[in-house]
Scaffold this motif. Structure first.
Motif, PDB file in Angstrom:
ATOM      1  N   GLY A  25       0.800  -1.224   0.000  1.00 39.54           N
ATOM      2  CA  GLY A  25       0.000   0.000   0.000  1.00 39.54           C
ATOM      3  C   GLY A  25       0.822   1.258   0.000  1.00 39.54           C
ATOM      4  N   SER A  26       2.060   1.162  -0.445  1.00 40.17           N
ATOM      5  CA  SER A  26       2.950   2.322  -0.467  1.00 40.17           C
ATOM      6  C   SER A  26       2.704   3.144  -1.727  1.00 40.17           C
ATOM      7  CB  SER A  26       4.414   1.869  -0.420  1.00 40.17           C
ATOM      8  OG  SER A  26       5.281   2.980  -0.493  1.00 40.17           O
ATOM      9  N   LYS A  27       3.041   4.426  -1.639  1.00 40.16           N
ATOM     10  CA  LYS A  27       2.835   5.318  -2.767  1.00 40.16           C
ATOM     11  C   LYS A  27       4.080   5.481  -3.644  1.00 40.16           C
ATOM     12  CE  LYS A  27      -0.756   8.065  -0.507  1.00 40.16           C
ATOM     13  NZ  LYS A  27      -1.180   9.416  -0.062  1.00 40.16           N
ATOM     14  N   THR A  28       5.194   4.921  -3.247  1.00 38.15           N
ATOM     15  CA  THR A  28       6.425   5.029  -4.033  1.00 38.15           C
ATOM     16  C   THR A  28       6.936   3.640  -4.394  1.00 38.15           C
ATOM     17  OG1 THR A  28       7.873   5.001  -2.088  1.00 38.15           O
ATOM     18  CG2 THR A  28       6.999   7.138  -2.792  1.00 38.15           C
ATOM     19  N   ILE A  29       7.836   3.603  -5.381  1.00 33.90           N
ATOM     20  CA  ILE A  29       8.423   2.330  -5.783  1.00 33.90           C
ATOM     21  C   ILE A  29       9.440   1.860  -4.749  1.00 33.90           C
ATOM     22  CG2 ILE A  29       9.823   1.202  -7.555  1.00 33.90           C
ATOM     23  CD1 ILE A  29       8.555   2.941  -9.627  1.00 33.90           C
ATOM     24  N   ALA A  30      10.099   2.772  -4.096  1.00 36.83           N
ATOM     25  CA  ALA A  30      11.142   2.416  -3.114  1.00 36.83           C
ATOM     26  C   ALA A  30      10.530   1.611  -1.975  1.00 36.83           C
ATOM     27  CB  ALA A  30      11.811   3.677  -2.585  1.00 36.83           C
ATOM     28  N   THR A  31      11.235   0.577  -1.537  1.00 36.49           N
ATOM     29  CA  THR A  31      10.752  -0.288  -0.456  1.00 36.49           C
ATOM     30  C   THR A  31      11.804  -0.374   0.655  1.00 36.49           C
ATOM     31  OG1 THR A  31      11.654  -2.259  -1.555  1.00 36.49           O
ATOM     32  CG2 THR A  31       9.361  -1.654  -2.041  1.00 36.49           C
ATOM     33  N   THR A  32      11.352  -0.852   1.786  1.00 39.06           N
ATOM     34  CA  THR A  32      12.244  -1.067   2.933  1.00 39.06           C
ATOM     35  C   THR A  32      12.600  -2.551   3.026  1.00 39.06           C
ATOM     36  OG1 THR A  32      10.415  -1.434   4.485  1.00 39.06           O
ATOM     37  CG2 THR A  32      11.122   0.846   4.127  1.00 39.06           C
ATOM     38  N   GLY A  33      13.623  -2.852   3.846  1.00 37.98           N
ATOM     39  CA  GLY A  33      14.007  -4.251   4.061  1.00 37.98           C
ATOM     40  C   GLY A  33      12.887  -5.048   4.680  1.00 37.98           C
ATOM     41  N   ALA A  34      12.160  -4.453   5.591  1.00 39.79           N
ATOM     42  CA  ALA A  34      11.049  -5.155   6.249  1.00 39.79           C
ATOM     43  C   ALA A  34       9.952  -5.487   5.247  1.00 39.79           C
ATOM     44  CB  ALA A  34      10.509  -4.303   7.381  1.00 39.79           C
ATOM     45  N   GLN A  35       9.664  -4.566   4.357  1.00 38.11           N
ATOM     46  CA  GLN A  35       8.626  -4.809   3.343  1.00 38.11           C
ATOM     47  C   GLN A  35       9.057  -5.924   2.389  1.00 38.11           C
ATOM     48  OE1 GLN A  35       8.308  -0.845   1.724  1.00 38.11           O
ATOM     49  NE2 GLN A  35       6.452  -0.374   2.922  1.00 38.11           N
ATOM     50  N   ARG A  36      10.316  -5.942   2.006  1.00 38.90           N
ATOM     51  CA  ARG A  36      10.797  -6.981   1.088  1.00 38.90           C
ATOM     52  C   ARG A  36      10.838  -8.357   1.757  1.00 38.90           C
ATOM     53  NH1 ARG A  36      14.280  -2.634  -0.271  1.00 38.90           N
ATOM     54  NH2 ARG A  36      15.958  -3.496   1.047  1.00 38.90           N
ATOM     55  N   ALA A  37      10.907  -8.392   3.090  1.00 36.14           N
ATOM     56  CA  ALA A  37      10.944  -9.667   3.825  1.00 36.14           C
ATOM     57  C   ALA A  37       9.559 -10.157   4.221  1.00 36.14           C
ATOM     58  CB  ALA A  37      11.819  -9.526   5.069  1.00 36.14           C
ATOM     59  N   ASP A  38       8.518  -9.362   3.980  1.00 37.06           N
ATOM     60  CA  ASP A  38       7.154  -9.719   4.411  1.00 37.06           C
ATOM     61  C   ASP A  38       6.544 -10.716   3.429  1.00 37.06           C
ATOM     62  OD1 ASP A  38       4.634  -9.852   5.483  1.00 37.06           O
ATOM     63  OD2 ASP A  38       4.041  -7.792   4.914  1.00 37.06           O
ATOM     64  N   ALA A  39       6.492 -11.998   3.832  1.00 38.70           N
ATOM     65  CA  ALA A  39       5.939 -13.048   2.971  1.00 38.70           C
ATOM     66  C   ALA A  39       4.417 -13.031   2.939  1.00 38.70           C
ATOM     67  CB  ALA A  39       6.441 -14.415   3.429  1.00 38.70           C
ATOM     68  N   VAL A  85      18.403  -1.743 -12.722  1.00 41.36           N
ATOM     69  CA  VAL A  85      18.047  -0.870 -11.613  1.00 41.36           C
ATOM     70  C   VAL A  85      17.923   0.550 -12.129  1.00 41.36           C
ATOM     71  CG1 VAL A  85      20.478  -0.478 -10.976  1.00 41.36           C
ATOM     72  CG2 VAL A  85      18.666  -0.103  -9.278  1.00 41.36           C
ATOM     73  N   LEU A  86      16.942   1.259 -11.608  1.00 50.24           N
ATOM     74  CA  LEU A  86      16.722   2.664 -11.965  1.00 50.24           C
ATOM     75  C   LEU A  86      17.802   3.521 -11.300  1.00 50.24           C
ATOM     76  CD1 LEU A  86      14.701   4.697 -13.316  1.00 50.24           C
ATOM     77  CD2 LEU A  86      13.611   4.883 -11.074  1.00 50.24           C
ATOM     78  N   VAL A  87      18.390   4.399 -12.045  1.00 53.53           N
ATOM     79  CA  VAL A  87      19.448   5.251 -11.483  1.00 53.53           C
ATOM     80  C   VAL A  87      19.094   6.734 -11.548  1.00 53.53           C
ATOM     81  CG1 VAL A  87      21.274   3.583 -11.971  1.00 53.53           C
ATOM     82  CG2 VAL A  87      20.681   5.327 -13.693  1.00 53.53           C
ATOM     83  N   ASN A  88      17.981   7.095 -12.203  1.00 53.68           N
ATOM     84  CA  ASN A  88      17.533   8.491 -12.250  1.00 53.68           C
ATOM     85  C   ASN A  88      16.008   8.495 -12.278  1.00 53.68           C
ATOM     86  OD1 ASN A  88      16.746  11.170 -13.111  1.00 53.68           O
ATOM     87  ND2 ASN A  88      18.874  11.486 -13.765  1.00 53.68           N
ATOM     88  N   GLY A  89      15.419   8.943 -11.183  1.00 51.64           N
ATOM     89  CA  GLY A  89      13.959   8.939 -11.076  1.00 51.64           C
ATOM     90  C   GLY A  89      13.275   9.916 -11.982  1.00 51.64           C
ATOM     91  N   TYR A  90      13.920  10.976 -12.345  1.00 55.50           N
ATOM     92  CA  TYR A  90      13.297  11.983 -13.191  1.00 55.50           C
ATOM     93  C   TYR A  90      13.381  11.653 -14.679  1.00 55.50           C
ATOM     94  CZ  TYR A  90      13.029  14.901  -9.008  1.00 55.50           C
ATOM     95  OH  TYR A  90      12.743  15.399  -7.757  1.00 55.50           O
ATOM     96  N   THR A  91      14.491  11.100 -15.098  1.00 52.62           N
ATOM     97  CA  THR A  91      14.639  10.776 -16.517  1.00 52.62           C
ATOM     98  C   THR A  91      14.248   9.344 -16.839  1.00 52.62           C
ATOM     99  OG1 THR A  91      16.947  10.082 -16.248  1.00 52.62           O
ATOM    100  CG2 THR A  91      16.521  12.431 -16.698  1.00 52.62           C
ATOM    101  N   HIS A 128      18.410  13.771  -4.022  1.00 53.43           N
ATOM    102  CA  HIS A 128      17.042  14.267  -4.303  1.00 53.43           C
ATOM    103  C   HIS A 128      16.093  13.752  -3.210  1.00 53.43           C
ATOM    104  CE1 HIS A 128      19.171  14.125  -8.186  1.00 53.43           C
ATOM    105  NE2 HIS A 128      18.465  15.234  -8.480  1.00 53.43           N
ATOM    106  N   PRO A 129      16.173  14.321  -2.006  1.00 56.51           N
ATOM    107  CA  PRO A 129      15.382  13.828  -0.876  1.00 56.51           C
ATOM    108  C   PRO A 129      13.866  13.980  -1.071  1.00 56.51           C
ATOM    109  CG  PRO A 129      16.444  15.898  -0.324  1.00 56.51           C
ATOM    110  CD  PRO A 129      17.011  15.468  -1.637  1.00 56.51           C
ATOM    111  N   GLY A 130      13.444  14.891  -1.911  1.00 51.36           N
ATOM    112  CA  GLY A 130      12.003  15.088  -2.130  1.00 51.36           C
ATOM    113  C   GLY A 130      11.400  14.154  -3.155  1.00 51.36           C
ATOM    114  N   TYR A 131      12.195  13.303  -3.780  1.00 46.84           N
ATOM    115  CA  TYR A 131      11.662  12.416  -4.823  1.00 46.84           C
ATOM    116  C   TYR A 131      10.693  11.398  -4.220  1.00 46.84           C
ATOM    117  CZ  TYR A 131      11.465   8.757  -8.387  1.00 46.84           C
ATOM    118  OH  TYR A 131      11.043   7.827  -9.294  1.00 46.84           O
ATOM    119  N   GLY A 132       9.594  11.227  -4.846  1.00 47.44           N
ATOM    120  CA  GLY A 132       8.607  10.234  -4.448  1.00 47.44           C
ATOM    121  C   GLY A 132       7.686  10.667  -3.342  1.00 47.44           C
ATOM    122  N   SER A 133       7.834  11.892  -2.794  1.00 45.78           N
ATOM    123  CA  SER A 133       6.974  12.340  -1.695  1.00 45.78           C
ATOM    124  C   SER A 133       5.773  13.106  -2.227  1.00 45.78           C
ATOM    125  CB  SER A 133       7.783  13.214  -0.745  1.00 45.78           C
ATOM    126  OG  SER A 133       8.277  14.357  -1.418  1.00 45.78           O
TER     127      SER A 133
END
Length: 518
Positions: free
Chosen positions: A427-441, A481-487, A513-518
């Motif tokens: 239910g996240s709004k961004t593509i970026a994930t956390t370690g806990a989310q990736r481990a949630d089976a 892997v994505l290396v530039n969120g804007y392009t 770019h700390p504001g990316y995805g917010s």
């Protein structure tokens, strides 16, 4: 104007004109009926000519003293106040003051016996004894019918009506004079009975059409596919745009070339002329539609919210309709309606329901799948892979390379390890994930914890993503892997070391770019 009432229809037939060669006998003085208290004794008046032997004159009686006579016409009318002449039946005359009768010439030839009525002293003349005009073909109001209907057994000999009647407009001129003379209640009674005829003769009939382009008050009408010109005419009049349906329909019939009316909803003004209304609805640019743009990669939640905001359909109605997704032909194996709403620009007419809007989008997706040659049994699998490609690829050029990476992984049994699927399930709004989310089976969309494709699509893919899922470009890559969120720039590699280098590049970009995805 053969259907207008004549002077005879209004006030009774006029006294007939007698032939010049046979002057009429002296007319008896006008007498009124004797008072009810005492009737004068009957007097025998010598008949003008002897009656046929087979008939005998009826006994003379005094008029009834307490009740009106019974007439032969459908309604009872007061008795006429003119005694019958000896030569022919009496005619009803307008109610004018009694005048002395002119001295008539001697009778040169008696009237036929069949037309003679034995005279009786001071005997009232009944309406049932008078000749009446023939019945008219026009359907008349009840009051007029009662006056013009002939009594039982009455004759309809038009030949006895005398010379040709004057022009009927003169008759109506007399009616108007009577209206002026009567005034007040009397004029109201006459006008209520003959209002339509008077307005027609005098040109007082109201117009069936408005003039101008409207009064500034807006309204809408909807033209449905397959409707006829009469249907559109009725819709315009019902909405208050035109004054009557006939105004618009008659205008259509006058067109040398039939105008093309496009189905849709049109915003018009009230009280427009028929010509102004036709000009407005003949132009597709005047259609009122709710235009909704659904971008590629939108998920179901985003799509329903945009539909509601653009079309005005309550969000709750859209959510309720979406829950019953199999009604739209979506496979029962799919977990939801997600991925089956095609991203495109839609135009919905005002009043379109939630079910119709969603069905329109599903139908459009079915058309796309069919154009790409996707079999119905493969729809869920193709849309699931295409939705991941749509979310993961940064540019259209990378769609086919991303498709190749996932296809290579599926071929060797490697987890897809898509952050986009994990984020969707969490239910996240961004593509970026956390370690806990990736481990949630427990997250069935977690492609780190579960091999193969997730249980369903995660967004609505467009045509390019669908085509890429079916036709990945040839290549050995198993990492990217994505290396530039804007392009949308991505790095593809065939080894774990190359992938690790790409990840570090991505993390550095995020830090910058700390504001990316917010």
């Amino acid at each position: 104007m053969a259907d207008e009432p004549t002077w005879e229809d209004l006030f009774g037939p006029a006294e007939p004109v007698k032939p010049a060669a046979q002057p009429a006998p002296a007319a008896p003085p006008v007498q009124s009926a004797p008072p009810a208290q005492s009737a004068p004794p009957a007097q025998s008046a010598p008949p003008a000519q002897s009656a046929p032997p087979a008939q005998s004159p009826p006994p003379l009686q005094s008029p009834p003293s307490h009740s009106a006579p019974v007439f032969g016409s459908p309604t009872q009318l007061p008795p006429a106040q003119v005694s019958a002449p000896a030569a022919q039946p009496a005619q009803a005359a307008p109610s004018f003051p009694p005048q002395p009768a002119p001295v008539s010439q001697p009778v040169q030839q008696p009237a036929p016996a069949a037309q003679q009525v034995p005279p009786a002293a001071q005997q009232p003349t009944y309406v049932s004894q008078l000749r009446t005009a023939p019945a008219r073909t026009q359907t008349l109001p009840a009051t007029e019918t009662a006056r013009t209907a002939p009594p039982s057994g009455g004759r309809r000999d038009r030949g006895s009506r005398g010379p040709e009647r004057p022009r009927r407009k003169l008759t109506w001129l007399w009616v108007l004079i009577v209206l002026v003379v009567l005034g007040g209640a009397g004029a109201g009674i006459v006008y209520s009975a003959f209002g339509p005829q008077i307005r027609h003769v005098m040109g007082w009939e109201p117009s069936v059409d408005y003039t101008g382009t409207g009064n500034g008050q807006t309204t809408t009408i909807t033209i449905l596919p397959g409707q006829l010109g009469s249907d559109v005419a009725n819709s315009l009049a019902k909405a208050g745009v035109t004054k009557t349906p006939a105004a618009f329909y008659d205008l259509l019939l006058k067109q040398k070339k039939a105008p093309t009316l496009y189905p849709g909803t049109y915003k018009l003004q009230k009280q427009m002329s028929a010509q102004s209304a036709l000009t407005a609805i003949s132009n597709p640019a005047n259609r009122v539609v709710s235009k909704v743009v659904i971008p590629e990669g939108y998920n179901l939640t985003q799509i329903l919210a945009r539909l509601s905001s653009k079309t005005g359909v309550p969000l709750a109605d859209l959510q309720t309709a979406a829950k019953n997704y199999t009604q739209f032909g979506v496979p029962a194996a799919a977990p939801s309606l997600e991925g089956f709403l095609f991203p495109a620009t839609y135009e919905f007419n005002p009043g379109t329901t939630a079910t119709v809007e969603l069905q329109t989008m599903v139908t459009r997706m079915n058309e796309s799948l069919k154009s790409h040659g996707v079999a119905p049994a493969d729809e869920l699998k193709v849309l699931t892979l295409a939705s991941i490609i749509q979310k993961e690829a940064g540019t259209s050029a990378d769609f086919y390379k991303v498709s190749r990476v996932f296809t290579n992984r599926l071929a060797v049994g490697m987890p897809l390890q898509s952050d986009a699927t994990v984020s969707y399930g969490a239910g996240s709004k961004t593509i970026a994930t956390t370690g806990a989310q990736r481990a949630d089976a427990s997250n069935l969309y977690n492609t780190y914890a579960h091999a193969g494709l997730p249980i369903g699509p995660i967004a609505s893919p467009g045509d390019t993503a669908i085509d890429a899922a079916l036709h990945p470009v040839a290549g050995p890559w198993i990492y990217f892997v994505l290396v530039n969120g804007y392009t949308g720039e991505s790095v593809f590699s065939t080894t774990a070391a190359g992938q690790a280098a790409g990840v570090k590049q991505w993390q550095a970009w995020l830090k910058a770019h700390p504001g990316y995805g917010s």
